[in-house]
Design a protein around this motif. Structure first.
Motif, PDB file in Angstrom:
ATOM      1  N   VAL A  36       0.871  -1.173   0.000  1.00  0.00           N
ATOM      2  CA  VAL A  36       0.000   0.000   0.000  1.00  0.00           C
ATOM      3  C   VAL A  36       0.906   1.220   0.000  1.00  0.00           C
ATOM      4  O   VAL A  36       1.654   1.458   0.943  1.00  0.00           O
ATOM      5  CB  VAL A  36      -0.937   0.011   1.224  1.00  0.00           C
ATOM      6  N   GLY A  37       0.835   1.975  -1.081  1.00  0.00           N
ATOM      7  CA  GLY A  37       1.676   3.150  -1.223  1.00  0.00           C
ATOM      8  C   GLY A  37       1.083   4.379  -0.589  1.00  0.00           C
ATOM      9  O   GLY A  37       1.784   5.349  -0.326  1.00  0.00           O
ATOM     10  N   GLY A  38      -0.199   4.353  -0.337  1.00  0.00           N
ATOM     11  CA  GLY A  38      -0.856   5.493   0.282  1.00  0.00           C
ATOM     12  C   GLY A  38      -2.270   5.625  -0.209  1.00  0.00           C
ATOM     13  O   GLY A  38      -2.764   4.807  -0.983  1.00  0.00           O
ATOM     14  N   VAL A  39      -2.897   6.673   0.271  1.00  0.00           N
ATOM     15  CA  VAL A  39      -4.256   6.994  -0.140  1.00  0.00           C
ATOM     16  C   VAL A  39      -4.197   8.372  -0.774  1.00  0.00           C
ATOM     17  O   VAL A  39      -3.572   9.285  -0.233  1.00  0.00           O
ATOM     18  CB  VAL A  39      -5.216   6.995   1.071  1.00  0.00           C
ATOM     19  N   GLY A  40      -4.814   8.501  -1.931  1.00  0.00           N
ATOM     20  CA  GLY A  40      -4.818   9.792  -2.623  1.00  0.00           C
ATOM     21  C   GLY A  40      -6.227  10.277  -2.866  1.00  0.00           C
ATOM     22  O   GLY A  40      -7.178   9.505  -2.816  1.00  0.00           O
ATOM     23  N   GLY A  71      -9.917   6.949   5.245  1.00  0.00           N
ATOM     24  CA  GLY A  71      -9.459   7.390   6.562  1.00  0.00           C
ATOM     25  C   GLY A  71      -8.897   6.250   7.386  1.00  0.00           C
ATOM     26  O   GLY A  71      -7.856   6.397   8.037  1.00  0.00           O
ATOM     27  N   ALA A  72      -9.563   5.105   7.362  1.00  0.00           N
ATOM     28  CA  ALA A  72      -9.086   3.943   8.123  1.00  0.00           C
ATOM     29  C   ALA A  72      -7.725   3.472   7.611  1.00  0.00           C
ATOM     30  O   ALA A  72      -6.815   3.215   8.401  1.00  0.00           O
ATOM     31  CB  ALA A  72     -10.110   2.802   8.044  1.00  0.00           C
ATOM     32  N   ILE A  73      -7.583   3.361   6.299  1.00  0.00           N
ATOM     33  CA  ILE A  73      -6.310   2.923   5.722  1.00  0.00           C
ATOM     34  C   ILE A  73      -5.212   3.929   6.046  1.00  0.00           C
ATOM     35  O   ILE A  73      -4.101   3.535   6.442  1.00  0.00           O
ATOM     36  CB  ILE A  73      -6.452   2.691   4.206  1.00  0.00           C
ATOM     37  N   SER A  74      -5.507   5.214   5.929  1.00  0.00           N
ATOM     38  CA  SER A  74      -4.511   6.243   6.256  1.00  0.00           C
ATOM     39  C   SER A  74      -4.081   6.151   7.715  1.00  0.00           C
ATOM     40  O   SER A  74      -2.893   6.279   8.024  1.00  0.00           O
ATOM     41  CB  SER A  74      -5.074   7.641   5.981  1.00  0.00           C
ATOM     42  N   ARG A  75      -5.039   5.913   8.623  1.00  0.00           N
ATOM     43  CA  ARG A  75      -4.689   5.785  10.040  1.00  0.00           C
ATOM     44  C   ARG A  75      -3.755   4.603  10.270  1.00  0.00           C
ATOM     45  O   ARG A  75      -2.773   4.719  11.014  1.00  0.00           O
ATOM     46  CB  ARG A  75      -5.953   5.651  10.898  1.00  0.00           C
ATOM     47  N   TYR A  76      -4.047   3.466   9.644  1.00  0.00           N
ATOM     48  CA  TYR A  76      -3.165   2.297   9.815  1.00  0.00           C
ATOM     49  C   TYR A  76      -1.774   2.580   9.273  1.00  0.00           C
ATOM     50  O   TYR A  76      -0.774   2.219   9.881  1.00  0.00           O
ATOM     51  CB  TYR A  76      -3.751   1.054   9.149  1.00  0.00           C
ATOM     52  N   LEU A  77      -1.705   3.228   8.112  1.00  0.00           N
ATOM     53  CA  LEU A  77      -0.404   3.544   7.519  1.00  0.00           C
ATOM     54  C   LEU A  77       0.398   4.505   8.397  1.00  0.00           C
ATOM     55  O   LEU A  77       1.628   4.415   8.471  1.00  0.00           O
ATOM     56  CB  LEU A  77      -0.584   4.151   6.127  1.00  0.00           C
ATOM     57  N   ASP A  78      -0.309   5.414   9.063  1.00  0.00           N
ATOM     58  CA  ASP A  78       0.355   6.407   9.913  1.00  0.00           C
ATOM     59  C   ASP A  78       0.559   5.927  11.346  1.00  0.00           C
ATOM     60  O   ASP A  78       1.121   6.654  12.164  1.00  0.00           O
ATOM     61  CB  ASP A  78      -0.450   7.713   9.932  1.00  0.00           C
ATOM     62  N   GLY A  79       0.063   4.718  11.656  1.00  0.00           N
ATOM     63  CA  GLY A  79       0.223   4.195  13.013  1.00  0.00           C
ATOM     64  C   GLY A  79      -0.658   4.886  14.030  1.00  0.00           C
ATOM     65  O   GLY A  79      -0.351   4.900  15.220  1.00  0.00           O
ATOM     66  N   SER A 135     -11.272  -2.270  -0.127  1.00  0.00           N
ATOM     67  CA  SER A 135     -10.910  -1.274   0.884  1.00  0.00           C
ATOM     68  C   SER A 135     -10.960  -1.867   2.291  1.00  0.00           C
ATOM     69  O   SER A 135     -10.050  -1.644   3.104  1.00  0.00           O
ATOM     70  CB  SER A 135     -11.825  -0.054   0.784  1.00  0.00           C
ATOM     71  N   ASP A 136     -11.997  -2.635   2.592  1.00  0.00           N
ATOM     72  CA  ASP A 136     -12.097  -3.274   3.907  1.00  0.00           C
ATOM     73  C   ASP A 136     -11.015  -4.329   4.086  1.00  0.00           C
ATOM     74  O   ASP A 136     -10.382  -4.415   5.138  1.00  0.00           O
ATOM     75  CB  ASP A 136     -13.470  -3.927   4.084  1.00  0.00           C
ATOM     76  N   ALA A 137     -10.806  -5.129   3.041  1.00  0.00           N
ATOM     77  CA  ALA A 137      -9.796  -6.180   3.110  1.00  0.00           C
ATOM     78  C   ALA A 137      -8.402  -5.590   3.327  1.00  0.00           C
ATOM     79  O   ALA A 137      -7.613  -6.108   4.128  1.00  0.00           O
ATOM     80  CB  ALA A 137      -9.829  -7.021   1.830  1.00  0.00           C
ATOM     81  N   ILE A 138      -8.096  -4.507   2.641  1.00  0.00           N
ATOM     82  CA  ILE A 138      -6.784  -3.860   2.778  1.00  0.00           C
ATOM     83  C   ILE A 138      -6.612  -3.316   4.189  1.00  0.00           C
ATOM     84  O   ILE A 138      -5.558  -3.470   4.808  1.00  0.00           O
ATOM     85  CB  ILE A 138      -6.608  -2.765   1.708  1.00  0.00           C
ATOM     86  N   ALA A 139      -7.661  -2.689   4.738  1.00  0.00           N
ATOM     87  CA  ALA A 139      -7.581  -2.159   6.105  1.00  0.00           C
ATOM     88  C   ALA A 139      -7.321  -3.283   7.105  1.00  0.00           C
ATOM     89  O   ALA A 139      -6.477  -3.142   8.003  1.00  0.00           O
ATOM     90  CB  ALA A 139      -8.860  -1.397   6.458  1.00  0.00           C
ATOM     91  N   VAL A 140      -8.010  -4.413   6.958  1.00  0.00           N
ATOM     92  CA  VAL A 140      -7.795  -5.542   7.865  1.00  0.00           C
ATOM     93  C   VAL A 140      -6.380  -6.112   7.675  1.00  0.00           C
ATOM     94  O   VAL A 140      -5.711  -6.447   8.655  1.00  0.00           O
ATOM     95  CB  VAL A 140      -8.870  -6.633   7.671  1.00  0.00           C
ATOM     96  N   ALA A 141      -5.916  -6.199   6.436  1.00  0.00           N
ATOM     97  CA  ALA A 141      -4.557  -6.704   6.175  1.00  0.00           C
ATOM     98  C   ALA A 141      -3.509  -5.817   6.837  1.00  0.00           C
ATOM     99  O   ALA A 141      -2.547  -6.314   7.422  1.00  0.00           O
ATOM    100  CB  ALA A 141      -4.300  -6.789   4.671  1.00  0.00           C
TER     101      ALA A 141
END
Length: 185
Positions: A36-40, A71-79, A135-141
């Motif tokens: 995951v490179g990020g969210v744009g 937002g969820a994916i960004s939060r996981y990426l940012d810890g 999107s959900d699967a990526i967030a859980v991963a």
């Protein structure tokens, strides 16, 4: 143990994750590892996308997602973790409580302008595949720290090829977006 497996599957269904293993599981054939490179966000349409990078293939796959999932994916990426569990945290917690192990997430198909994904879960000696939105699967991963892969047919058809310093769009883009991912903020 059968009761244990039935309980976790029932909970997953209650939370809106449909079991469709027979239909989609057969499609998993030649997966390619991505990060995951990020969210744009597209500055014109304000649509969000998660960007999946397949370094070995020099490709970028944008998957358009909702703002809550972005937002969820960004939060996981940012810890950054919320004080109360979000839906993706809940799914992860349920897997832990019921001794299910998420092995990987597979972006498996693209049909009718929609991406499809699978959560590949090991429960005891069984491997089940649960149909999920990417999107959900990526967030859980990301929460579970497991690999994310994309089927080769999906990446080759829809991924932007990185050609030196330029991104070359796919032959059949998934949406009528004219702004390439490199120009998203």
């Amino acid at each position: 143990m059968q009761r244990h497996n039935s309980l976790i599957l029932s909970i997953l269904v209650v939370f809106g994750i449909s079991m469709n293993a027979g239909l989609l599981a057969a499609q998993e054939s030649d997966p390619i590892a991505v990060e995951v490179g990020g969210v744009g966000t597209n500055p014109v349409t304000r649509s969000a996308a998660v960007l999946l990078y397949a370094q070995a293939e020099n490709r970028v796959l944008p998957i358009f997602i909702g703002s809550a999932e972005a937002g969820a994916i960004s939060r996981y990426l940012d810890g950054v973790y919320t004080p109360r569990p979000m839906t993706h945290d809940l799914i992860s917690n349920l897997l832990d409580v019921f001794a299910g192990q998420l092995e990987r997430v597979v972006v498996s198909d693209f049909r009718d302008s929609t991406y499809f994904a699978l959560l590949v879960i090991r429960l005891d000696d069984k491997v089940i595949r649960v149909d999920a939105r990417p999107s959900d699967a990526i967030a859980v991963a990301l929460k579970q720290g497991v690999p994310i892969v994309v089927e080769r047919k999906v990446l080759e058809a829809l991924g932007y090829r990185h050609d030196g310093n330029e991104l070359v769009p796919p032959t059949h883009p998934p949406a009528a977006e004219e702004i390439p991912p490199t120009e998203w903020i």
